[in-house]
Design an enzyme around this catalytic site. Sequence first.
Site, PDB file in Angstrom:
ATOM      1  N   GLU A 135      16.799 -11.918  14.100  1.00 47.11           N
ATOM      2  CA  GLU A 135      16.624 -13.244  13.495  1.00 47.11           C
ATOM      3  C   GLU A 135      17.831 -13.561  12.639  1.00 47.11           C
ATOM      4  O   GLU A 135      18.297 -12.708  11.888  1.00 47.11           O
ATOM      5  CB  GLU A 135      15.386 -13.316  12.584  1.00 47.11           C
ATOM      6  CG  GLU A 135      14.068 -13.304  13.296  1.00 47.11           C
ATOM      7  CD  GLU A 135      12.884 -13.434  12.331  1.00 47.11           C
ATOM      8  OE1 GLU A 135      13.052 -13.986  11.227  1.00 47.11           O
ATOM      9  OE2 GLU A 135      11.793 -12.969  12.709  1.00 47.11           O
ATOM     10  N   GLU A 158       9.658  -7.172   9.917  1.00 48.81           N
ATOM     11  CA  GLU A 158       9.931  -7.285   8.474  1.00 48.81           C
ATOM     12  C   GLU A 158       8.840  -6.654   7.607  1.00 48.81           C
ATOM     13  O   GLU A 158       8.165  -7.336   6.832  1.00 48.81           O
ATOM     14  CB  GLU A 158      10.126  -8.744   8.070  1.00 48.81           C
ATOM     15  CG  GLU A 158      11.338  -9.373   8.724  1.00 48.81           C
ATOM     16  CD  GLU A 158      11.694 -10.730   8.140  1.00 48.81           C
ATOM     17  OE1 GLU A 158      10.943 -11.249   7.299  1.00 48.81           O
ATOM     18  OE2 GLU A 158      12.735 -11.274   8.538  1.00 48.81           O
TER      19      GLU A 158
HETATM   20  C1  BGC Z   1      10.399 -14.235   9.316  1.00 51.96           C
HETATM   21  C2  BGC Z   1      10.072 -15.520  10.030  1.00 51.96           C
HETATM   22  C3  BGC Z   1      10.381 -16.694   9.113  1.00 51.96           C
HETATM   23  C4  BGC Z   1      11.863 -16.683   8.831  1.00 51.96           C
HETATM   24  C5  BGC Z   1      12.326 -17.823   7.919  1.00 51.96           C
HETATM   25  C6  BGC Z   1      11.671 -14.283   8.519  1.00 51.96           C
HETATM   26  O1  BGC Z   1      11.418 -13.728   7.264  1.00 51.96           O
HETATM   27  O2  BGC Z   1      10.362 -13.151  10.195  1.00 51.96           O
HETATM   28  O3  BGC Z   1       8.741 -15.485  10.414  1.00 51.96           O
HETATM   29  O4  BGC Z   1       9.977 -17.914   9.643  1.00 51.96           O
HETATM   30  O5  BGC Z   1      12.240 -15.487   8.209  1.00 51.96           O
HETATM   31  O6  BGC Z   1      11.721 -17.741   6.682  1.00 51.96           O
END
Ligand code: BGC
Length: 443
Positions: A348, A166
């Site tokens: 993610e 990110e």
């Molecule tokens: C990040 C994580 C974070 C998740 C939830 C993403 O932006 O890569 O490290 O915990 O979102 O906020």
Amino acid sequence: MRDVPHFGSDFVWGVSTASYQIEGAVDEDGRGRSIWDEFSHTAGRTLNGDTGDVACDHLHRYREDVALMADLGVDAYRFSIAWPRIQPDGVAVEPRGLDFYDRLVDTLLEHGIEPSATLFHWDSPLALEADGGWENRAITDRFAEYARIVGERLSDRVTRWFTLNETVVFTLLGHGNGIHAPGKELGFGAMQVAWHQLLAHGKAVQALRSTGATRVGPANNHTQVRPIDDSQETRDAAHLFDLVYNRAFLDPILLGTWPLAGIVDPVAQDGDLEIISQPIDFLGVNSYNPQYIAAAPAGSAIPFDQVTPEGLEYNDFGWPIIPDGFTQMLTGLRETYGDALPPILITENGGAFNEAPGADGHVHDQRRIDYTAAHLAALKDAIDAGVDVRGYFHWSFMDNFEWAEGYSQRFGLTWVDYATQERLPKDSFHWYRDLITAQKGTR
Ligand code: BGC
């Protein structure tokens, strides 16, 4: 709730975490300080002054955690490597840091789980800040060296490499508005940091390949941009937000172009874009929700306004739950990049649902199950519409240090009792396990 459709026999099912969010043991094995150690120990930076000093104590408990992942049945685990464990001062190599990831990788392989490593999830060595950190182009060569060192040790066993996590969030929150480490408030000046991360990505791809790595890509955050009304002003603001948030971090990699030319022009050198646009094997996409954009209020230094409309469904972080935004984000990538878009891995996706153990001792996080099922169905819609998506890594395997929000937001399939470090699989863990079993049944 929509039934989760079948994704096919080759689809990769995984979970994700990140080093500073779970490892703890910040003073062990020669680890140097990271910008997040410094930031979280500065008064007023994180909720309740929480730090990652202990986090989930994963450095000591990784065997237990990997055994739990094996129980979950995932094909792959995406973790990140803490740069300051490998090069505590950003230069000299600490063998004990490499040894830890070596053991982690071997333990994963013993359990039949594919190690998928991210080189950088925001915890750069604090020592490099003295020279300007990511504002200084020199960090791109340091990063390439770090990539080479780690690759030489692990490329024979790590099956997927992600370069930087990110870059947009590290740029805008870490260097634009100062909400994250290192807490700089450079406004659009932060786009110089973006450029250096893009360049570091390209150099890291080259360095990893030189060590035999065969599958490499970035882990970007992308969002569908939704103008809140149809006025020209709002649509212009949304267009600019899309350039700043999405395209500035992907056009250089996929097209070798800079979409903000004439708006924000970072200091660059001839040949940078050739390095940045190295061929990649996949695009990692982190995505949680769409962004709603309004025109900037009068006098605002920022030319758009990120707003959250009322009347939607939200997670406990206040993020809207809009599954079709996930579909549209993905089909939008396909429309924008066409055949230049490589296969995608969702690296993610998840939500903060803070249900705690109930009287029966279990965590009934039905909302996480609903969110995930709906987003998987939305993902399948995108695949059916022609987007090539090869895997899904849920964020997160377990509750962890949620950056500026400290331990207040829980994204895990596994509950972590931070007082005892007990791990307790939530209802969503069992649901995800059953889902993976059913999906594998079709193999
Ligand atoms: C990040 C994580 C974070 C998740 C939830 C993403 O932006 O890569 O490290 O915990 O979102 O906020």
